[in-house]
Design a protein around this motif. Sequence first.
Motif, PDB file in Angstrom:
ATOM      1  N   ARG A 168     -40.177  18.846 -18.183  1.00  0.00           N
ATOM      2  CA  ARG A 168     -40.355  17.433 -18.537  1.00  0.00           C
ATOM      3  C   ARG A 168     -39.355  16.515 -17.820  1.00  0.00           C
ATOM      4  NH1 ARG A 168     -43.839  16.164 -22.160  1.00  0.00           N
ATOM      5  NH2 ARG A 168     -43.939  18.275 -22.922  1.00  0.00           N
ATOM      6  N   PHE A 169     -38.086  16.940 -17.741  1.00  0.00           N
ATOM      7  CA  PHE A 169     -37.078  16.108 -17.089  1.00  0.00           C
ATOM      8  C   PHE A 169     -37.448  15.890 -15.616  1.00  0.00           C
ATOM      9  CE2 PHE A 169     -33.109  15.835 -14.587  1.00  0.00           C
ATOM     10  CZ  PHE A 169     -32.678  14.604 -15.054  1.00  0.00           C
ATOM     11  N   GLN A 170     -37.961  16.991 -15.003  1.00  0.00           N
ATOM     12  CA  GLN A 170     -38.368  16.908 -13.597  1.00  0.00           C
ATOM     13  C   GLN A 170     -39.555  15.949 -13.447  1.00  0.00           C
ATOM     14  OE1 GLN A 170     -36.286  18.581 -11.865  1.00  0.00           O
ATOM     15  NE2 GLN A 170     -37.100  18.160  -9.828  1.00  0.00           N
ATOM     16  N   GLN A 171     -40.477  16.017 -14.416  1.00  0.00           N
ATOM     17  CA  GLN A 171     -41.648  15.119 -14.388  1.00  0.00           C
ATOM     18  C   GLN A 171     -41.195  13.656 -14.407  1.00  0.00           C
ATOM     19  OE1 GLN A 171     -44.369  15.864 -17.590  1.00  0.00           O
ATOM     20  NE2 GLN A 171     -45.057  17.819 -16.780  1.00  0.00           N
ATOM     21  N   PHE A 172     -40.188  13.385 -15.225  1.00  0.00           N
ATOM     22  CA  PHE A 172     -39.665  12.015 -15.345  1.00  0.00           C
ATOM     23  C   PHE A 172     -39.155  11.533 -13.996  1.00  0.00           C
ATOM     24  CE2 PHE A 172     -37.098   8.548 -16.990  1.00  0.00           C
ATOM     25  CZ  PHE A 172     -37.795   8.152 -18.118  1.00  0.00           C
ATOM     26  N   ARG A 173     -38.415  12.419 -13.315  1.00  0.00           N
ATOM     27  CA  ARG A 173     -37.843  12.062 -12.011  1.00  0.00           C
ATOM     28  C   ARG A 173     -38.943  11.884 -10.965  1.00  0.00           C
ATOM     29  NH1 ARG A 173     -32.517  14.811  -9.998  1.00  0.00           N
ATOM     30  NH2 ARG A 173     -32.772  13.063  -8.618  1.00  0.00           N
ATOM     31  N   VAL A 174     -39.963  12.769 -11.036  1.00  0.00           N
ATOM     32  CA  VAL A 174     -41.078  12.666 -10.073  1.00  0.00           C
ATOM     33  C   VAL A 174     -41.805  11.335 -10.266  1.00  0.00           C
ATOM     34  CG1 VAL A 174     -43.318  13.638  -9.424  1.00  0.00           C
ATOM     35  CG2 VAL A 174     -41.382  15.157  -9.811  1.00  0.00           C
ATOM     36  N   ALA A 175     -42.058  10.982 -11.548  1.00  0.00           N
ATOM     37  CA  ALA A 175     -42.758   9.722 -11.835  1.00  0.00           C
ATOM     38  C   ALA A 175     -41.941   8.535 -11.311  1.00  0.00           C
ATOM     39  CB  ALA A 175     -42.993   9.591 -13.336  1.00  0.00           C
ATOM     40  N   ALA A 176     -40.611   8.600 -11.502  1.00  0.00           N
ATOM     41  CA  ALA A 176     -39.743   7.523 -10.998  1.00  0.00           C
ATOM     42  C   ALA A 176     -39.838   7.445  -9.471  1.00  0.00           C
ATOM     43  CB  ALA A 176     -38.300   7.767 -11.424  1.00  0.00           C
ATOM     44  N   GLY A 177     -39.880   8.617  -8.824  1.00  0.00           N
ATOM     45  CA  GLY A 177     -40.007   8.652  -7.363  1.00  0.00           C
ATOM     46  C   GLY A 177     -41.323   8.039  -6.905  1.00  0.00           C
ATOM     47  N   VAL A 178     -42.413   8.339  -7.639  1.00  0.00           N
ATOM     48  CA  VAL A 178     -43.735   7.783  -7.277  1.00  0.00           C
ATOM     49  C   VAL A 178     -43.693   6.254  -7.376  1.00  0.00           C
ATOM     50  CG1 VAL A 178     -46.145   7.622  -8.033  1.00  0.00           C
ATOM     51  CG2 VAL A 178     -45.033   9.850  -7.935  1.00  0.00           C
ATOM     52  N   VAL A 179     -43.077   5.740  -8.467  1.00  0.00           N
ATOM     53  CA  VAL A 179     -42.993   4.279  -8.629  1.00  0.00           C
ATOM     54  C   VAL A 179     -42.132   3.678  -7.513  1.00  0.00           C
ATOM     55  CG1 VAL A 179     -42.230   2.407 -10.156  1.00  0.00           C
ATOM     56  CG2 VAL A 179     -43.363   4.388 -11.126  1.00  0.00           C
ATOM     57  N   ALA A 180     -41.046   4.381  -7.158  1.00  0.00           N
ATOM     58  CA  ALA A 180     -40.171   3.867  -6.099  1.00  0.00           C
ATOM     59  C   ALA A 180     -40.893   3.819  -4.758  1.00  0.00           C
ATOM     60  CB  ALA A 180     -38.923   4.739  -5.989  1.00  0.00           C
ATOM     61  N   VAL A 181     -41.699   4.858  -4.469  1.00  0.00           N
ATOM     62  CA  VAL A 181     -42.469   4.861  -3.212  1.00  0.00           C
ATOM     63  C   VAL A 181     -43.471   3.711  -3.223  1.00  0.00           C
ATOM     64  CG1 VAL A 181     -44.193   6.152  -1.896  1.00  0.00           C
ATOM     65  CG2 VAL A 181     -42.145   7.308  -2.729  1.00  0.00           C
ATOM     66  N   LEU A 182     -44.098   3.500  -4.392  1.00  0.00           N
ATOM     67  CA  LEU A 182     -45.050   2.390  -4.527  1.00  0.00           C
ATOM     68  C   LEU A 182     -44.341   1.057  -4.308  1.00  0.00           C
ATOM     69  CD1 LEU A 182     -48.077   2.096  -5.369  1.00  0.00           C
ATOM     70  CD2 LEU A 182     -47.256   1.586  -7.653  1.00  0.00           C
ATOM     71  N   PHE A 183     -43.117   0.964  -4.818  1.00  0.00           N
ATOM     72  CA  PHE A 183     -42.298  -0.243  -4.645  1.00  0.00           C
ATOM     73  C   PHE A 183     -42.062  -0.486  -3.151  1.00  0.00           C
ATOM     74  CE2 PHE A 183     -38.222  -2.408  -4.252  1.00  0.00           C
ATOM     75  CZ  PHE A 183     -38.267  -3.380  -5.238  1.00  0.00           C
ATOM     76  N   GLY A 184     -41.663   0.589  -2.441  1.00  0.00           N
ATOM     77  CA  GLY A 184     -41.397   0.462  -1.008  1.00  0.00           C
ATOM     78  C   GLY A 184     -42.640   0.059  -0.241  1.00  0.00           C
ATOM     79  N   ARG A 185     -43.770   0.701  -0.581  1.00  0.00           N
ATOM     80  CA  ARG A 185     -45.019   0.360   0.111  1.00  0.00           C
ATOM     81  C   ARG A 185     -45.424  -1.082  -0.160  1.00  0.00           C
ATOM     82  NH1 ARG A 185     -48.799   5.651  -0.841  1.00  0.00           N
ATOM     83  NH2 ARG A 185     -47.653   7.044   0.532  1.00  0.00           N
ATOM     84  N   SER A 186     -45.186  -1.537  -1.406  1.00  0.00           N
ATOM     85  CA  SER A 186     -45.523  -2.928  -1.762  1.00  0.00           C
ATOM     86  C   SER A 186     -44.670  -3.891  -0.947  1.00  0.00           C
ATOM     87  CB  SER A 186     -45.284  -3.171  -3.255  1.00  0.00           C
ATOM     88  OG  SER A 186     -45.961  -2.233  -4.021  1.00  0.00           O
ATOM     89  N   LEU A 187     -43.376  -3.566  -0.804  1.00  0.00           N
ATOM     90  CA  LEU A 187     -42.499  -4.435  -0.016  1.00  0.00           C
ATOM     91  C   LEU A 187     -42.953  -4.501   1.441  1.00  0.00           C
ATOM     92  CD1 LEU A 187     -38.810  -3.761  -1.126  1.00  0.00           C
ATOM     93  CD2 LEU A 187     -40.119  -5.835  -1.399  1.00  0.00           C
ATOM     94  N   GLU A 188     -43.301  -3.311   1.984  1.00  0.00           N
ATOM     95  CA  GLU A 188     -43.760  -3.291   3.383  1.00  0.00           C
ATOM     96  C   GLU A 188     -45.040  -4.098   3.544  1.00  0.00           C
ATOM     97  OE1 GLU A 188     -44.063   0.834   4.314  1.00  0.00           O
ATOM     98  OE2 GLU A 188     -41.893   1.125   4.142  1.00  0.00           O
ATOM     99  N   ARG A 189     -45.947  -3.925   2.556  1.00  0.00           N
ATOM    100  CA  ARG A 189     -47.213  -4.667   2.620  1.00  0.00           C
ATOM    101  C   ARG A 189     -46.933  -6.167   2.546  1.00  0.00           C
ATOM    102  NH1 ARG A 189     -52.268  -3.177   2.093  1.00  0.00           N
ATOM    103  NH2 ARG A 189     -51.714  -1.089   1.406  1.00  0.00           N
ATOM    104  N   ALA A 190     -45.987  -6.541   1.646  1.00  0.00           N
ATOM    105  CA  ALA A 190     -45.644  -7.960   1.500  1.00  0.00           C
ATOM    106  C   ALA A 190     -45.115  -8.513   2.818  1.00  0.00           C
ATOM    107  CB  ALA A 190     -44.598  -8.127   0.395  1.00  0.00           C
ATOM    108  N   GLY A 191     -44.304  -7.711   3.518  1.00  0.00           N
ATOM    109  CA  GLY A 191     -43.770  -8.132   4.816  1.00  0.00           C
ATOM    110  C   GLY A 191     -44.896  -8.370   5.817  1.00  0.00           C
ATOM    111  N   ARG A 192     -45.864  -7.445   5.832  1.00  0.00           N
ATOM    112  CA  ARG A 192     -46.999  -7.592   6.773  1.00  0.00           C
ATOM    113  C   ARG A 192     -47.811  -8.838   6.430  1.00  0.00           C
ATOM    114  NH1 ARG A 192     -47.693  -1.996   6.192  1.00  0.00           N
ATOM    115  NH2 ARG A 192     -49.576  -2.218   4.962  1.00  0.00           N
ATOM    116  N   VAL A 193     -48.042  -9.041   5.115  1.00  0.00           N
ATOM    117  CA  VAL A 193     -48.819 -10.216   4.677  1.00  0.00           C
ATOM    118  C   VAL A 193     -48.087 -11.489   5.092  1.00  0.00           C
ATOM    119  CG1 VAL A 193     -49.674 -11.462   2.645  1.00  0.00           C
ATOM    120  CG2 VAL A 193     -49.871  -8.981   2.736  1.00  0.00           C
ATOM    121  N   GLU A 194     -46.769 -11.506   4.867  1.00  0.00           N
ATOM    122  CA  GLU A 194     -45.955 -12.680   5.204  1.00  0.00           C
ATOM    123  C   GLU A 194     -46.074 -13.005   6.691  1.00  0.00           C
ATOM    124  OE1 GLU A 194     -42.361 -11.770   2.733  1.00  0.00           O
ATOM    125  OE2 GLU A 194     -41.610 -13.542   3.751  1.00  0.00           O
ATOM    126  N   ARG A 195     -45.925 -11.946   7.518  1.00  0.00           N
ATOM    127  CA  ARG A 195     -45.982 -12.170   8.972  1.00  0.00           C
ATOM    128  C   ARG A 195     -47.374 -12.625   9.398  1.00  0.00           C
ATOM    129  NH1 ARG A 195     -42.612  -7.722   8.656  1.00  0.00           N
ATOM    130  NH2 ARG A 195     -44.271  -6.223   9.052  1.00  0.00           N
TER     131      ARG A 195
END
Lengths: 237, 301
Positions: A168-195
């Motif tokens: 379970r503890f590992q699952q928590f960390r994996v879920a946090a990692g998935v959200v963080a990757v989504l965060f990074g992808r959203s930022l990159e997408r926002a940069g592309r949209v801005e440009r």
Amino acid sequence: MQYAVVDEWSRGGSWLHRRDARAKLGVLVLFLLAVSVSPAQAGWRVGAFGVFPLTALLAARLPVAGVLWRAAAILAFTVPFAVGVWIAGEPDRALLLLLKSYVSALACLVTVGVTPWTRLVQAFRKLGMPPILTQVMELLYRYLFLLAGQAAGARTAALCRGFAGVPRFQQFRVAAGVVAVLFGRSLERAGRVERGMAARGFRGEFLYAGAVLWVWQDTVLVCFSMTGVIAAWWVLR
Amino acid sequence: MHIPDGFLSPPVWAALDVVSVPAVGFMARRAQRTAADRAPLLGVMGAFVFAAQMINFPVGLGTSGHLVGGALLACTLGPAAASMVMTAILVVQALVFQDGGVLALGANVLNMALIGVMAGYLPYRYWANTPLRRAGVFLGGFLSVLVGASLAMAQLAASGVSFTGPVLAVSAGLFVVTAVLEGLITLAVFEAVERLNPGWVNTPAGAGSRATGLLAAAAVLLAAVGVLVASGSPDGLENLAEQSGIASRAVTLFTTPLTDYEWKAAGGEWLSKAGAGLAGLAVIYVLCSMMGRLIGRPRNS
């Protein structure tokens, strides 16, 4: 995706769909106001206000069962509270809370179901909402479906890689990692949209093609609805 | 936490709408200043919060929770931009997803997008450059949910929605559990984001010292819990007035919602006193900050 359903409804061509979003928002606020200030003595009769969104629903040729069911989403919050109020010894008030919240949610859903999102945001802008807020709302709605799809994909991928089997503890960390990757992808997408927007000459305000103008039918809608809602409130008072 | 239409009484939702409109306008101006031409970033981050809410975190006993996002946005985008994103999210939720009401939008925006975001940001603001950084992120997530939920309950109570003791206790317990969960999820995601790219995290320049943060936390704790151990006896001046008979001739010119250091609408004795204490603390903080800015502003000679 289930959210896209409302978007599909809003692309209809009925008389109500063609009305100015400001008129529909004005009628919605007036309706919600009438429901809100209707006295507690009105009891279950407050449900009679439901005639208005039902009439609009039929006039706009929206799927009746679908809209009624979707509006019931509000009950997930209101039922526990109503039960609490019932337990506190006020069953009439509990029923009133349920009716008022459901009828209000139904009216809101019908309004959004007959108005495309861009028109709604345009109306908010014309009614004085800060431009940064309307732009954020517009872009949020536009990318919502895309990022939600990505999140669903990430969840499926995690499940395929044995996410459910790890501690379970590992699952928590994996879920946090998935959200963080989504965060990074959203930022990159926002940069592309801005440009992309800057390259197309974006000057801090969206320009809309085929802006809707206020016509006499909009005035008819507002006057007709106002009369009906005020009359209903007067009778129930 | 999203209050639907029909739950708040007209004076309550109207007052909260009146308060929220200028507050959102103020935050919009700040966001415009600090995040000019960054509407795409804010819009996409709003969509991110929606999407992130689809990813469940296992919490045991066969249940799971998800990110709410106010504190995470405040720690990454800054408070003004986070408030704008949360306001936009609440408008979309109220209109498209029937999550929260339209007339109650003022209340929901105040609870979650304005006060909730600020409560989520302040611990991080003060502890970002200290060893308590992680504690600041956790406390931010915790407070953003707890403050928003407590305000929502208080507004419902002020609207005349009655709760029995057990219902209130169960609700309070659920709020604390949800708040702890939000704190843990915010911290886990924040650390993962920082590992991926430290530049994505917003570290406030000239952040307050650990002492300032501890002082702020102590003030909040004292206002909320101190009333439990405070003496109920009158102070020296009141005692003198009572003994000399002046007290009976006192005339009340007007009353406020916080008269006698009690917020009557909040219900129980502790809740009403703690509510009044926290409200007073917030008012004094805002007034002192404004005065500080006014005095510290450079003058044109």
